[in-house]
Design an enzyme around this catalytic site. Structure first.
Site, PDB file in Angstrom:
ATOM      1  CG  ASN A 274      -0.389  -0.155   2.520  1.00 62.61           C
ATOM      2  OD1 ASN A 274       0.629  -0.809   2.684  1.00 62.61           O
ATOM      3  ND2 ASN A 274      -1.010   0.446   3.515  1.00 62.61           N
TER       4      ASN A 274
ATOM      5  CD  GLU B 253      -1.467   4.748   4.436  1.00 63.63           C
ATOM      6  OE1 GLU B 253      -1.025   5.627   5.223  1.00 63.63           O
ATOM      7  OE2 GLU B 253      -2.136   3.765   4.824  1.00 63.63           O
TER       8      GLU B 253
ATOM      9  CD  GLU C 237      -5.329  -5.990  -0.971  1.00 66.66           C
ATOM     10  OE1 GLU C 237      -4.845  -4.836  -0.912  1.00 66.66           O
ATOM     11  OE2 GLU C 237      -5.985  -6.506  -0.050  1.00 66.66           O
TER      12      GLU C 237
ATOM     13  CB  CYS D 126     -10.913  -2.380   0.656  1.00 63.34           C
ATOM     14  SG  CYS D 126     -10.322  -1.806  -0.939  1.00 63.34           S
TER      15      CYS D 126
ATOM     16  CB  CYS E  91      -8.767  -4.574  -3.340  1.00 64.82           C
ATOM     17  SG  CYS E  91      -7.579  -3.246  -3.060  1.00 64.82           S
TER      18      CYS E  91
HETATM   19  N1  THU Z   1      -5.193  -1.493   2.672  1.00 68.73           N
HETATM   20  C1  THU Z   1      -4.646  -2.319   1.748  1.00 68.73           C
HETATM   21  O1  THU Z   1      -3.590  -2.029   1.168  1.00 68.73           O
HETATM   22  N2  THU Z   1      -5.270  -3.482   1.488  1.00 68.73           N
HETATM   23  C2  THU Z   1      -6.361  -3.948   2.157  1.00 68.73           C
HETATM   24  O2  THU Z   1      -6.811  -5.037   1.875  1.00 68.73           O
HETATM   25  C3  THU Z   1      -6.999  -3.107   3.188  1.00 68.73           C
HETATM   26  C4  THU Z   1      -6.453  -1.753   3.349  1.00 68.73           C
HETATM   27  C5  THU Z   1      -4.476  -0.260   3.002  1.00 68.73           C
HETATM   28  C6  THU Z   1      -5.091   1.015   2.526  1.00 68.73           C
HETATM   29  C7  THU Z   1      -4.500   1.998   3.505  1.00 68.73           C
HETATM   30  O3  THU Z   1      -3.202   2.356   3.065  1.00 68.73           O
HETATM   31  C8  THU Z   1      -4.348   1.216   4.776  1.00 68.73           C
HETATM   32  O4  THU Z   1      -4.378  -0.152   4.401  1.00 68.73           O
HETATM   33  C9  THU Z   1      -5.453   1.475   5.809  1.00 68.73           C
HETATM   34  O5  THU Z   1      -6.720   1.339   5.236  1.00 68.73           O
END
Ligand code: THU
Length: 161
Positions: free
Chosen positions: A61, A63, A74, A112, A115
């Site tokens: 991830n 941000e 993902e 989520c 994804c």
């Molecule tokens: N996040 C993911 O990368 N994948 C998931 O399956 C759930 C959430 C990330 C998004 C954000 O950077 C952090 O987790 C908190 O939501």
């Protein structure tokens, strides 16, 4: 009135029960959490995709101070795989996450909704079921296809007349 009950099949493995190839894929997803850029949530997610030709790619991830501009592990991984290897189906996607204390989650990381939708598009695009492995220290969930994560899903077929 009728009932529609949808069954979802999930297998739960210990790490040791995974094949060597799946262990390596899960290792790559766990390793990818260390390359996460998550200064806001402190939630580090990693994903690794094994392609039809055996290539493994990973992502994490990423941000952003403008929160919605960030992207989940993902989608980072699938978009990278699809853009670098457009002719290769994604055979298996493994996902792992660590909390703000740096610990891997006990329960399997639930992707989520956005994804899940992108996973579905990848599966549909290559017309091949994409396996999903979700890491938890108490057990690893295996779903044989994205359908298990997204029942009653919307795809391009809904727009056909
Ligand atoms: N996040 C993911 O990368 N994948 C998931 O399956 C759930 C959430 C990330 C998004 C954000 O950077 C952090 O987790 C908190 O939501």
């Amino acid at each position: 009135m009728k009932d529609l009950n949808i069954e979802i099949a999930i297998k739960i493995y210990t790490y040791d029960e995974l094949t060597t190839a799946d262990q390596a894929l899960m290792d790559a997803a766990c390793e990818a959490t260390r390359r996460s850029y998550a200064p806001y949530s402190h939630f580090s997610v990693g994903a690794a995709a094994r392609l039809a030709n055996g290539t493994v790619v990973s992502g994490s991830n990423q941000e952003n101070a403008a929160y919605p501009s960030g992207l989940c592990a993902e989608r980072t991984t699938l978009f990278y795989a699809n853009s670098q290897y457009p002719d290769q189906a994604v055979e298996t996607l493994a996902v792992a996450a660590r909390n703000e204390r740096g610990e891997f989650l006990e329960e399997p990381i639930p992707p989520c909704g956005a994804c899940r939708q992108v996973m579905l598009e990848t599966q549909t695009r290559y017309n091949r079921p994409m396996r999903i492995l979700l890491y938890g220290t108490k057990g690893i969930y295996e779903m044989k296809s994205v359908g298990a994560l997204l029942p009653l899903s919307f795809d391009a077929s809904a727009m056909e007349v």
